[in-house]
Design a protein around this motif. Structure first.
Motif, PDB file in Angstrom:
ATOM      1  N   THR A 173       0.820  -1.219   0.000  1.00  0.00           N
ATOM      2  CA  THR A 173       0.000   0.000   0.000  1.00  0.00           C
ATOM      3  C   THR A 173       0.853   1.268   0.000  1.00  0.00           C
ATOM      4  OG1 THR A 173      -0.139   0.075   2.417  1.00  0.00           O
ATOM      5  CG2 THR A 173      -1.846  -1.172   1.248  1.00  0.00           C
ATOM      6  N   ARG A 222      -0.301  -0.145   5.660  1.00  0.00           N
ATOM      7  CA  ARG A 222      -1.679  -0.570   5.396  1.00  0.00           C
ATOM      8  C   ARG A 222      -2.633  -0.043   6.464  1.00  0.00           C
ATOM      9  NH1 ARG A 222      -4.297  -4.212   2.406  1.00  0.00           N
ATOM     10  NH2 ARG A 222      -2.325  -4.871   1.477  1.00  0.00           N
ATOM     11  N   ALA A 241      -5.735   2.390   5.601  1.00  0.00           N
ATOM     12  CA  ALA A 241      -7.065   1.941   6.017  1.00  0.00           C
ATOM     13  C   ALA A 241      -7.727   2.969   6.929  1.00  0.00           C
ATOM     14  CB  ALA A 241      -6.948   0.587   6.738  1.00  0.00           C
ATOM     15  N   PHE A 280      -9.797   5.639   5.410  1.00  0.00           N
ATOM     16  CA  PHE A 280     -11.118   5.216   4.937  1.00  0.00           C
ATOM     17  C   PHE A 280     -12.033   4.818   6.089  1.00  0.00           C
ATOM     18  CE2 PHE A 280      -8.430   4.464   1.209  1.00  0.00           C
ATOM     19  CZ  PHE A 280      -9.205   5.020   0.196  1.00  0.00           C
ATOM     20  N   LEU A 283     -11.385   2.385   8.222  1.00  0.00           N
ATOM     21  CA  LEU A 283     -11.363   0.929   8.310  1.00  0.00           C
ATOM     22  C   LEU A 283     -10.163   0.459   9.116  1.00  0.00           C
ATOM     23  CD1 LEU A 283     -12.078   0.113   4.543  1.00  0.00           C
ATOM     24  CD2 LEU A 283     -13.749   0.098   6.416  1.00  0.00           C
ATOM     25  N   GLU A 318      -9.716  -4.957   7.434  1.00  0.00           N
ATOM     26  CA  GLU A 318     -10.886  -4.676   6.592  1.00  0.00           C
ATOM     27  C   GLU A 318     -10.528  -4.054   5.259  1.00  0.00           C
ATOM     28  OE1 GLU A 318     -14.281  -3.629   9.967  1.00  0.00           O
ATOM     29  OE2 GLU A 318     -12.783  -2.106   9.399  1.00  0.00           O
ATOM     30  N   TYR A 319      -9.334  -3.455   5.198  1.00  0.00           N
ATOM     31  CA  TYR A 319      -8.951  -2.712   3.993  1.00  0.00           C
ATOM     32  C   TYR A 319      -8.452  -3.677   2.920  1.00  0.00           C
ATOM     33  CZ  TYR A 319      -6.551   0.584   0.925  1.00  0.00           C
ATOM     34  OH  TYR A 319      -6.138   1.297  -0.180  1.00  0.00           O
ATOM     35  N   PRO A 365      -8.779  -3.107  -0.986  1.00  0.00           N
ATOM     36  CA  PRO A 365      -9.269  -2.393  -2.157  1.00  0.00           C
ATOM     37  C   PRO A 365      -9.298  -3.270  -3.400  1.00  0.00           C
ATOM     38  CG  PRO A 365      -7.015  -1.742  -1.697  1.00  0.00           C
ATOM     39  CD  PRO A 365      -7.458  -2.615  -0.541  1.00  0.00           C
ATOM     40  N   GLN A 400      -6.838   0.400  -6.621  1.00  0.00           N
ATOM     41  CA  GLN A 400      -6.354   1.640  -6.029  1.00  0.00           C
ATOM     42  C   GLN A 400      -6.366   2.739  -7.071  1.00  0.00           C
ATOM     43  OE1 GLN A 400      -2.483   0.924  -4.422  1.00  0.00           O
ATOM     44  NE2 GLN A 400      -3.263  -0.187  -2.638  1.00  0.00           N
TER      45      GLN A 400
END
Length: 355
Positions: A290, A335, A339, A342, A344, A348-349, A351, A354
């Motif tokens: 990420t 990460r 996250a 957003f 999150l 949970e993240y 995507p 991207q």
């Protein structure tokens, strides 16, 4: 009833208004309150000058002298009489609010307020607080007036254009008890009603705000009056004028040396967090698919932690743009930081793509 957008324009208006219309509004406000019109209407260039005039008149009472408010300032008659703000503003204000509440009910009044004055309340209220604080600071600390006296004089003020939030919600049309108050607000700033004298302020000459409605300007005063009364701010945060003068020559060393944490944040915002990280020897803490997590320690303040993210969608010229996202100091992985932006958790993240 005047539209909300019209009152928003009133609250933000700068430059000279129509003095004749403002003075007629003052007289009408007195008559609507059952009072004789003031014998004198005196104009001041700012709330600071108005309070300085009134404080000087109080100091000079019985001495036969007048206290000057500075070059170009108006002069007050020796006697102003008692404040009549309660009758001119407070009573008709409360009566109109009670009338609307009785007609609309509690839920109806709340909905009415949300659709009218609520949209102006925060920006005008914060500006009023800033002006009051600055006047108290300058006159109590600089001029030597008693702080309590200055604060009491400020409580005597009707806020003119800065009463727009309430006036927007009320009926101020022809023949209503608030018609005079609304007429003054459309053409002038704060004003002080006394038995024999009304002191009325000109509107500011400059007003600069950011998209959120907060006082904001990097190259001069965010609020200025013609007598030199000024407020400097960066995204709503009060800053000294000297700081704005040096924003263009900031260095990481100067930013780290600033002891005031709030001013240091102003410097960082202007300098750019990404630039600061690049030029201050920041060390990457973590990297994954990420992005890259960076951290810089700031003495006496929370660490600056940011995630460097490369846009996976190329620009038209084929290059990939880099973004810097500031995240909480407790962030442990890139990460987790992305996250968080957003709302999150890192787990949970996931995507799909991207951008």
């Amino acid at each position: 009833m005047t539209e909300w957008s019209d009152w928003r324009a009133v609250a933000a208006a700068t430059g000279p208004g129509d003095r004749v219309a403002a003075e007629e509004g003052v007289r009408l406000a007195y008559r609507s309150a059952g009072l004789a019109e003031p014998a004198h209407i005196v104009w001041a260039r700012s709330p600071r000058e108005a309070v300085r005039l009134l404080a000087g008149a109080a100091d000079a009472a019985g001495s036969g002298t007048a206290d000057a408010a500075g070059e170009g300032a108006a002069a007050l008659p020796r006697a102003t009489g008692r404040s009549v703000r309660e009758r001119v503003r407070s009573r008709p204000w409360a009566a109109e609010r009670d009338r609307l509440h009785a007609r609309l009910g509690a839920a109806g009044w709340a909905a009415h307020w949300r659709g009218t004055g609520a949209g102006l309340w925060e920006t005008t209220g914060s500006l009023v607080d800033r002006v009051r604080t600055a006047v108290v600071t300058e006159l109590a600390a600089g001029d030597g007036h008693e702080e309590t006296d200055v604060r009491l004089l400020l409580l005597d003020a009707v806020l003119g254009q800065h009463d727009a939030a309430w006036l927007c919600a009320f009926d101020t049309g022809p023949g209503t008890p608030l018609e005079g108050l609304a007429a003054v607000a459309r053409e002038a700033g704060w004003w002080w009603p006394y038995e024999d004298v009304a002191v009325v302020c000109e509107r500011p000459t400059e007003l600069h705000r950011d998209e959120a409605g907060r006082l904001d300007r990097a190259d001069g005063p965010a609020l200025a009056h013609s007598d030199g009364f000024r407020l400097h701010a960066w995204h709503g945060l009060p800053v000294p004028a000297e700081l704005l003068d040096e924003l263009g020559s900031l260095t990481p060393e100067r930013i780290r040396a600033e002891e005031n944490a709030e001013l240091r944040r102003v410097m960082l915002e202007h300098y750019g967090y990404d630039r600061y990280l690049e030029e201050s020897g920041a060390v990457p803490l973590h990297r994954d698919d990420t992005g890259v997590l960076w951290r810089v320690h700031l003495p006496g303040d929370e660490d600056v932690v940011m995630v460097e993210v490369v846009n996976s969608t190329p620009e038209p010229d084929g290059t990939s743009r880099t973004y810097w996202l500031r995240v909480p100091p407790t962030t442990r992985t890139a990460r987790e930081g992305v996250a968080w932006t957003f709302g999150l958790s890192a787990d949970e993240y996931e995507p799909v793509r991207q951008t």
